[in-house]
Scaffold this motif. Structure first.
Motif, PDB file in Angstrom:
ATOM      1  N   LEU A 125      -4.043  -5.241  10.188  1.00 20.71           N
ATOM      2  CA  LEU A 125      -4.163  -4.176   9.183  1.00 20.71           C
ATOM      3  C   LEU A 125      -3.271  -4.462   7.979  1.00 20.71           C
ATOM      4  CD1 LEU A 125      -4.215  -1.031  11.483  1.00 20.71           C
ATOM      5  CD2 LEU A 125      -6.069  -1.790   9.993  1.00 20.71           C
ATOM      6  N   ALA A 126      -2.042  -4.917   8.256  1.00 17.24           N
ATOM      7  CA  ALA A 126      -1.114  -5.194   7.161  1.00 17.24           C
ATOM      8  C   ALA A 126      -1.669  -6.317   6.291  1.00 17.24           C
ATOM      9  CB  ALA A 126       0.255  -5.563   7.712  1.00 17.24           C
ATOM     10  N   LEU A 127      -2.258  -7.331   6.927  1.00 24.19           N
ATOM     11  CA  LEU A 127      -2.812  -8.443   6.145  1.00 24.19           C
ATOM     12  C   LEU A 127      -3.989  -7.973   5.292  1.00 24.19           C
ATOM     13  CD1 LEU A 127      -2.669 -11.433   8.666  1.00 24.19           C
ATOM     14  CD2 LEU A 127      -1.337 -11.117   6.556  1.00 24.19           C
ATOM     15  N   ILE A 128      -4.859  -7.170   5.893  1.00 24.13           N
ATOM     16  CA  ILE A 128      -6.006  -6.657   5.126  1.00 24.13           C
ATOM     17  C   ILE A 128      -5.495  -5.895   3.898  1.00 24.13           C
ATOM     18  CG2 ILE A 128      -7.933  -5.006   5.143  1.00 24.13           C
ATOM     19  CD1 ILE A 128      -8.342  -5.670   8.094  1.00 24.13           C
ATOM     20  N   LEU A 129      -4.486  -5.064   4.140  1.00 24.02           N
ATOM     21  CA  LEU A 129      -3.953  -4.237   3.058  1.00 24.02           C
ATOM     22  C   LEU A 129      -3.363  -5.107   1.946  1.00 24.02           C
ATOM     23  CD1 LEU A 129      -3.058  -1.519   1.890  1.00 24.02           C
ATOM     24  CD2 LEU A 129      -1.044  -1.618   3.339  1.00 24.02           C
ATOM     25  N   ILE A 130      -2.535  -6.066   2.342  1.00 23.25           N
ATOM     26  CA  ILE A 130      -1.834  -6.870   1.333  1.00 23.25           C
ATOM     27  C   ILE A 130      -2.809  -7.796   0.610  1.00 23.25           C
ATOM     28  CG2 ILE A 130      -0.077  -8.664   1.007  1.00 23.25           C
ATOM     29  CD1 ILE A 130       1.443  -7.287   3.326  1.00 23.25           C
ATOM     30  N   ILE A 131      -3.681  -8.456   1.377  1.00 26.89           N
ATOM     31  CA  ILE A 131      -4.579  -9.423   0.734  1.00 26.89           C
ATOM     32  C   ILE A 131      -5.569  -8.707  -0.195  1.00 26.89           C
ATOM     33  CG2 ILE A 131      -6.398 -11.157   1.145  1.00 26.89           C
ATOM     34  CD1 ILE A 131      -4.809 -11.933   3.689  1.00 26.89           C
ATOM     35  N   SER A 132      -6.161  -7.607   0.264  1.00 25.21           N
ATOM     36  CA  SER A 132      -7.123  -6.980  -0.646  1.00 25.21           C
ATOM     37  C   SER A 132      -6.438  -6.374  -1.868  1.00 25.21           C
ATOM     38  CB  SER A 132      -8.054  -5.987   0.056  1.00 25.21           C
ATOM     39  OG  SER A 132      -7.415  -5.361   1.093  1.00 25.21           O
ATOM     40  N   SER A 133      -5.237  -5.832  -1.699  1.00 23.85           N
ATOM     41  CA  SER A 133      -4.552  -5.291  -2.884  1.00 23.85           C
ATOM     42  C   SER A 133      -4.215  -6.420  -3.855  1.00 23.85           C
ATOM     43  CB  SER A 133      -3.261  -4.579  -2.491  1.00 23.85           C
ATOM     44  OG  SER A 133      -3.533  -3.567  -1.570  1.00 23.85           O
ATOM     45  N   LEU A 134      -3.866  -7.578  -3.289  1.00 23.17           N
ATOM     46  CA  LEU A 134      -3.529  -8.723  -4.139  1.00 23.17           C
ATOM     47  C   LEU A 134      -4.771  -9.206  -4.906  1.00 23.17           C
ATOM     48  CD1 LEU A 134      -0.799 -10.042  -4.356  1.00 23.17           C
ATOM     49  CD2 LEU A 134      -1.547 -11.828  -2.787  1.00 23.17           C
ATOM     50  N   ILE A 135      -5.888  -9.261  -4.200  1.00 24.55           N
ATOM     51  CA  ILE A 135      -7.122  -9.708  -4.868  1.00 24.55           C
ATOM     52  C   ILE A 135      -7.474  -8.754  -6.017  1.00 24.55           C
ATOM     53  CG2 ILE A 135      -9.628 -10.028  -4.559  1.00 24.55           C
ATOM     54  CD1 ILE A 135      -9.034 -11.048  -1.747  1.00 24.55           C
ATOM     55  N   PHE A 136      -7.421  -7.457  -5.737  1.00 22.96           N
ATOM     56  CA  PHE A 136      -7.743  -6.485  -6.799  1.00 22.96           C
ATOM     57  C   PHE A 136      -6.789  -6.639  -7.983  1.00 22.96           C
ATOM     58  CE2 PHE A 136      -9.645  -3.647  -3.358  1.00 22.96           C
ATOM     59  CZ  PHE A 136     -10.943  -3.872  -3.774  1.00 22.96           C
ATOM     60  N   THR A 137      -5.525  -6.958  -7.690  1.00 25.31           N
ATOM     61  CA  THR A 137      -4.541  -7.086  -8.770  1.00 25.31           C
ATOM     62  C   THR A 137      -4.823  -8.342  -9.594  1.00 25.31           C
ATOM     63  OG1 THR A 137      -2.937  -6.151  -7.240  1.00 25.31           O
ATOM     64  CG2 THR A 137      -2.054  -7.095  -9.257  1.00 25.31           C
ATOM     65  N   LEU A 138      -5.147  -9.442  -8.894  1.00 27.12           N
ATOM     66  CA  LEU A 138      -5.278 -10.714  -9.604  1.00 27.12           C
ATOM     67  C   LEU A 138      -6.610 -10.881 -10.320  1.00 27.12           C
ATOM     68  CD1 LEU A 138      -3.539 -13.044  -6.991  1.00 27.12           C
ATOM     69  CD2 LEU A 138      -2.585 -12.093  -9.111  1.00 27.12           C
ATOM     70  N   LEU A 139      -7.653 -10.241  -9.817  1.00 25.19           N
ATOM     71  CA  LEU A 139      -8.941 -10.354 -10.512  1.00 25.19           C
ATOM     72  C   LEU A 139      -8.788  -9.788 -11.917  1.00 25.19           C
ATOM     73  CD1 LEU A 139     -11.589  -9.231  -7.838  1.00 25.19           C
ATOM     74  CD2 LEU A 139     -11.314 -11.511  -8.834  1.00 25.19           C
ATOM     75  N   PRO A 140      -9.302 -10.504 -12.911  1.00 23.85           N
ATOM     76  CA  PRO A 140      -9.131  -9.996 -14.271  1.00 23.85           C
ATOM     77  C   PRO A 140      -9.946  -8.730 -14.514  1.00 23.85           C
ATOM     78  CG  PRO A 140     -10.470 -11.997 -14.231  1.00 23.85           C
ATOM     79  CD  PRO A 140     -10.004 -11.781 -12.844  1.00 23.85           C
ATOM     80  N   ALA A 141      -9.413  -7.848 -15.329  1.00 24.03           N
ATOM     81  CA  ALA A 141     -10.131  -6.608 -15.648  1.00 24.03           C
ATOM     82  C   ALA A 141     -11.380  -6.955 -16.457  1.00 24.03           C
ATOM     83  CB  ALA A 141      -9.221  -5.687 -16.434  1.00 24.03           C
ATOM     84  N   LYS A 142     -12.455  -6.206 -16.210  1.00 18.00           N
ATOM     85  CA  LYS A 142     -13.703  -6.481 -16.918  1.00 18.00           C
ATOM     86  C   LYS A 142     -13.796  -5.677 -18.216  1.00 18.00           C
ATOM     87  CE  LYS A 142     -16.353  -9.473 -14.840  1.00 18.00           C
ATOM     88  NZ  LYS A 142     -16.523  -9.390 -13.421  1.00 18.00           N
ATOM     89  N   THR A 143     -12.764  -4.966 -18.535  1.00 18.31           N
ATOM     90  CA  THR A 143     -12.833  -4.124 -19.726  1.00 18.31           C
ATOM     91  C   THR A 143     -11.464  -4.082 -20.412  1.00 18.31           C
ATOM     92  OG1 THR A 143     -12.886  -1.818 -20.389  1.00 18.31           O
ATOM     93  CG2 THR A 143     -12.619  -2.217 -18.069  1.00 18.31           C
ATOM     94  N   LYS A 144     -11.488  -4.007 -21.720  1.00 22.18           N
ATOM     95  CA  LYS A 144     -10.214  -3.915 -22.450  1.00 22.18           C
ATOM     96  C   LYS A 144      -9.580  -2.556 -22.222  1.00 22.18           C
ATOM     97  CE  LYS A 144     -11.002  -7.209 -26.180  1.00 22.18           C
ATOM     98  NZ  LYS A 144     -12.476  -7.347 -26.369  1.00 22.18           N
ATOM     99  N   GLU A 145     -10.421  -1.605 -21.856  1.00 19.70           N
ATOM    100  CA  GLU A 145      -9.945  -0.233 -21.616  1.00 19.70           C
ATOM    101  C   GLU A 145      -8.875  -0.167 -20.520  1.00 19.70           C
ATOM    102  OE1 GLU A 145     -11.320   2.834 -22.982  1.00 19.70           O
ATOM    103  OE2 GLU A 145     -11.789   1.267 -24.456  1.00 19.70           O
ATOM    104  N   TRP A 146      -8.859  -1.186 -19.661  1.00 17.68           N
ATOM    105  CA  TRP A 146      -7.951  -1.161 -18.507  1.00 17.68           C
ATOM    106  C   TRP A 146      -6.504  -0.939 -18.928  1.00 17.68           C
ATOM    107  CZ3 TRP A 146      -7.911   0.024 -13.758  1.00 17.68           C
ATOM    108  CH2 TRP A 146      -6.984  -0.485 -12.856  1.00 17.68           C
ATOM    109  N   PHE A 147      -6.139  -1.493 -20.075  1.00 18.16           N
ATOM    110  CA  PHE A 147      -4.743  -1.329 -20.508  1.00 18.16           C
ATOM    111  C   PHE A 147      -4.565  -0.176 -21.489  1.00 18.16           C
ATOM    112  CE2 PHE A 147      -5.126  -5.684 -19.079  1.00 18.16           C
ATOM    113  CZ  PHE A 147      -4.116  -5.714 -18.132  1.00 18.16           C
ATOM    114  N   LYS A 148      -5.687   0.492 -21.774  1.00 15.80           N
ATOM    115  CA  LYS A 148      -5.576   1.614 -22.722  1.00 15.80           C
ATOM    116  C   LYS A 148      -5.883   2.902 -21.992  1.00 15.80           C
ATOM    117  CE  LYS A 148      -7.923  -0.503 -26.427  1.00 15.80           C
ATOM    118  NZ  LYS A 148      -9.253  -0.233 -26.887  1.00 15.80           N
ATOM    119  N   THR A 149      -4.913   3.732 -21.857  1.00 18.08           N
ATOM    120  CA  THR A 149      -5.180   5.005 -21.203  1.00 18.08           C
ATOM    121  C   THR A 149      -4.693   6.117 -22.109  1.00 18.08           C
ATOM    122  OG1 THR A 149      -4.705   3.885 -19.145  1.00 18.08           O
ATOM    123  CG2 THR A 149      -4.890   6.263 -19.036  1.00 18.08           C
TER     124      THR A 149
END
Ligand code: PHE
Length: 496
Positions: free
Chosen positions: A467-491
Motif C-alpha cells: 500500500l505504501a509503495l502504491i501511494l508513493i509511486i502513484s503520487s510521484l508519477i502524478f507529480t512528475l507528469l507535466p501539466a497539460k495546461t498553463k492554468e495549473w500554476f494560475k489559481t
C-alpha cells in the motif's frame, strides 16, 4: 468548464456534504464504536472531539477550498509549489480508501439483493464467512477470486461513474438533493419501528449504560477522535473539494454546522435503531446483547439478517429498506471521496469530467478486485488502519499547518463572518486551528501507531508495504507528469 463543476444552489452543497458525511461510518461503524467504548461515557470524548476538532477544522477546510475554487492538489501547488507531491498524497490515499469502501458497498448490495428472499438462510453467520466471503485471516486466500462479490462491487463502481461523469449539479447535486432527504426519512421509519419492538429497552440500556472508568483509558479518546474524523469525512479533501464548487454567496460557517449536526444526529439515531433491534433479538433468542455485539463490524451482515429471519414477513419489508438505506449512504459518501482525486487529475491534465471519471472508475473497479477474494476482508482491515491511522492523520496535520500558518487562517475571518448571521469566528477559532488541532493530531497519530505495532504478522507487513509503495509511486508519477495546461500554476483566489 465553469458549469461543469458548480453547485446549482447552496442547498445542493449542504446536502452533498451531508451525503458525504453520512455513510457506512454512521450505520455500520458508529453503533459498535459507541457500545464498545464506554456507552454513555463515550459522549464526553465524542462531544469534545466535535467542539475542538470537527467544528474549527471543517470551517478551515471549507474556507480554503472556497478561496481556491480548485482541487486540493492545485491549491497546494498555488500555496507552495514545492509541496506538490504532498498535494497528491492526500487525494491518492483517499482513493485507496474509496476502493476498499466500494467493497463494503458491494457486500451491502449483495445483502440488499438477498433480503428480498432471505437468501442468507437460517444461519447468517456461516453464510457470511463460509459461503459468501470464504474468509481467510491471512493472504493465503488472495488467489481465490469470488465472482459473485466482484459483480456487486463493479455495480457500485458503475453507479458512481453514472452519477459523477455528468456535470456536477446535474449528477451529484441532483442525486444528493433526492437521496439524502430520503435517507433520513427511511432511517426515521426504521428507527421508529425498531423502538416499538419488544425488548428494545434491553438493547438501549445496554448501549447507554455508561462505564465511566473507561474515561481514563486513552483508547476511548482515540476511538472518539477517529470516529469523528471518518464519519465527518474530515480533512480528507471531500469538504475542501465540495466547498470549492460553491457560489460566492455561501455562508460556510452555518453550512458546516448544519453538516456536523445532521451527521451526528443521524449516527446517534442509527445507534438507537441498531440497539433496539439487538435488544429484541436478545429477548427472542435468550442471548445477552453483549454476546450478539461481539461480532463487531460484521454486525449488520450477521445480526441484522438473524433479526429479519425472526421478524417473518415484516423482515421482507424491513430488510430491503435497511440495506437500501446503507447502500445510498455508502454511494453518496463514495461519490465524495472519489471526487477528490478526480478533480485533481481534471485540473492538472486538462481532462473533462467525463474522461477523468471514466478512467478513475476503470482503475478503481479493477483495483477493487483484490477485495473480491477470500483474503479481501483481511486486506481491507489492514488497508483501513493504513489509511485512517497512519496516512490520513499525518497528512491532515500537514494540511492544518499549511492552511492555518502558510495560507494564514486569519484571512478567512472577515470574509466568513461577513456572510454568517449567527456565528462569528474569533480568537478561539484561530487558537484551535493554529495550535490545539495540530497538537491533538500528533497525539492521535502516535496513539494510532500502537495499533499498527500490534499487527506484526508477515502478511500484514506485506500488505502495508504494498500500500505504501502504491501511494508513493502513484503520487510521484502524478507529480512528475507535466501539466497539460498553463492554468495549473494560475489559481484565482476568491478572498482578496
Ligand atoms: N464519512 C464517510 C462515512 O461515514 C466516509 C468518508 C470519509 C467519505 C472520507 C468520504 C471521505 O462513512
Amino acid at each position: 468548464m465553469a458549469n461543469e463543476n458548480k453547485w446549482g444552489s447552496n442547498i445542493a452543497f449542504v446536502l452533498a456534504m451531508i451525503g458525504s458525511a453520512v455513510g457506512l461510518g454512521n450505520i455500520w461503524r458508529y453503533p459498535y464504536v459507541l457500545y464498545s467504548n464506554g456507552g454513555g461515557a463515550f459522549y464526553i470524548p465524542y462531544l469534545l472531539a466535535i467542539i475542538s476538532l470537527a467544528i474549527p477544522f471543517l470551517i478551515l477546510e471549507y474556507g480554503v477550498g472556497y478561496n481556491y475554487q480548485s482541487s486540493f492538489t492545485k491549491a497546494i501547488v498555488k500555496l507552495k509549489p514545492k509541496f506538490e507531491f504532498y498535494g497528491w498524497i492526500l487525494p491518492v490515499v483517499v482513493f485507496i480508501m474509496t476502493v476498499y469502501y466500494s467493497t463494503i458497498i458491494g457486500w451491502d448490495g449483495i445483502y440488499l439483493f438477498l433480503s428480498f428472499f432471505k437468501g442468507w438462510g437460517a444461519d447468517p453467520n456461516t453464510y457470511l464467512n463460509v459461503n459468501l466471503l470464504q474468509a481467510t485471516d491471512s493472504l493465503s486466500g488472495a488467489f481465490n477470486f469470488i465472482p459473485f462479490i466482484a459483480v456487486f462491487m463493479l455495480v457500485g463502481w458503475f453507479i458512481v461513474w453514472l452519477i459523477s461523469h455528468k456535470n456536477l449539479d446535474e449528477g451529484l447535486g441532483r442525486v444528493c438533493e433526492i437521496f439524502v432527504p430520503l435517507l433520513f426519512v427511511v432511517m426515521l421509519f426504521i428507527v421508529i419501528f425498531s423502538l416499538t419492538l419488544p425488548g428494545a429497552s434491553i438493547g438501549l440500556s445496554e448501549l447507554f449504560n455508561p462505564d465511566w472508568s473507561l474515561l481514563w483509558h486513552f483508547d476511548i479518546w482515540m476511538a472518539a477522535f477517529g470516529q469523528i474524523f471518518f464519519s465527518l469525512s474530515l480533512g480528507m479533501g471531500a469538504g475542501f473539494t465540495y466547498a470549492s464548487y460553491t457560489n460566492d454567496d455561501i455562508d460556510l460557517i452555518s453550512s458546516g454546522l448544519k453538516v456536523i449536526f445532521a451527521n451526528c444526529a443521524f449516527e446517534n439515531f442509527a445507534a438507537l435503531g441498531v440497539f433496539s433491534i439487538l435488544g429484541y433479538m436478545s429477548l427472542q433468542s435468550g442471548t445477552p446483547v453483549s454476546e450478539i455485539v461481539s461480532q463487531g463490524t460484521t454486525l449488520i451482515f450477521v445480526a441484522y439478517p438473524q433479526v429479519f429471519n425472526i421478524l417473518g414477513t415484516i423482515g421482507l419489508v424491513l430488510g430491503p429498506l435497511f440495506f437500501f438505506t446503507v447502500y445510498i449512504a455508502g454511494i453518496t459518501s463514495m461519490l465524495s471521496s472519489f471526487e477528490v482525486l478526480s478533480i485533481s487529475i481534471q485540473n492538472k491534465f486538462a481532462l473533462s469530467r467525463r474522461k477523468a471519471t471514466l478512467i478513475l472508475c476503470i482503475i478503481g473497479g479493477l483495483a477493487s478486485m483484490v477485495y473480491a477474494t477470500s483474503a479481501g476482508g483481511y486486506i481491507l482491515g489492514i488497508a483501513d488502519i493504513f489509511v485512517n491511522n497512519i496516512v490520513v492523520i499525518l497528512s491532515v496535520f500537514v494540511e492544518c499547518i499549511l492552511f492555518a500558518w502558510i495560507f494564514k487562517a486569519e484571512r478567512l475571518i472577515d470574509f466568513m463572518n461577513g456572510r454568517s448571521k449567527h456565528f462569528k469566528l474569533g480568537k478561539w477559532w484561530l487558537a484551535h486551528v493554529k495550535y490545539i488541532i495540530p497538537i491533538l493530531l500528533l497525539v492521535i497519530w502516535f496513539g494510532g501507531l500502537y495499533e499498527l505495532i500490534a499487527l506484526k504478522t508477515t502478511d500484514a507487513v506485506i500488505v502495508l508495504i504494498v500500500l505504501a509503495l502504491i501511494l508513493i509511486i502513484s503520487s510521484l508519477i502524478f507529480t512528475l507528469l507535466p501539466a497539460k495546461t498553463k492554468e495549473w500554476f494560475k489559481t484565482e483566489e476568491r478572498i482578496k
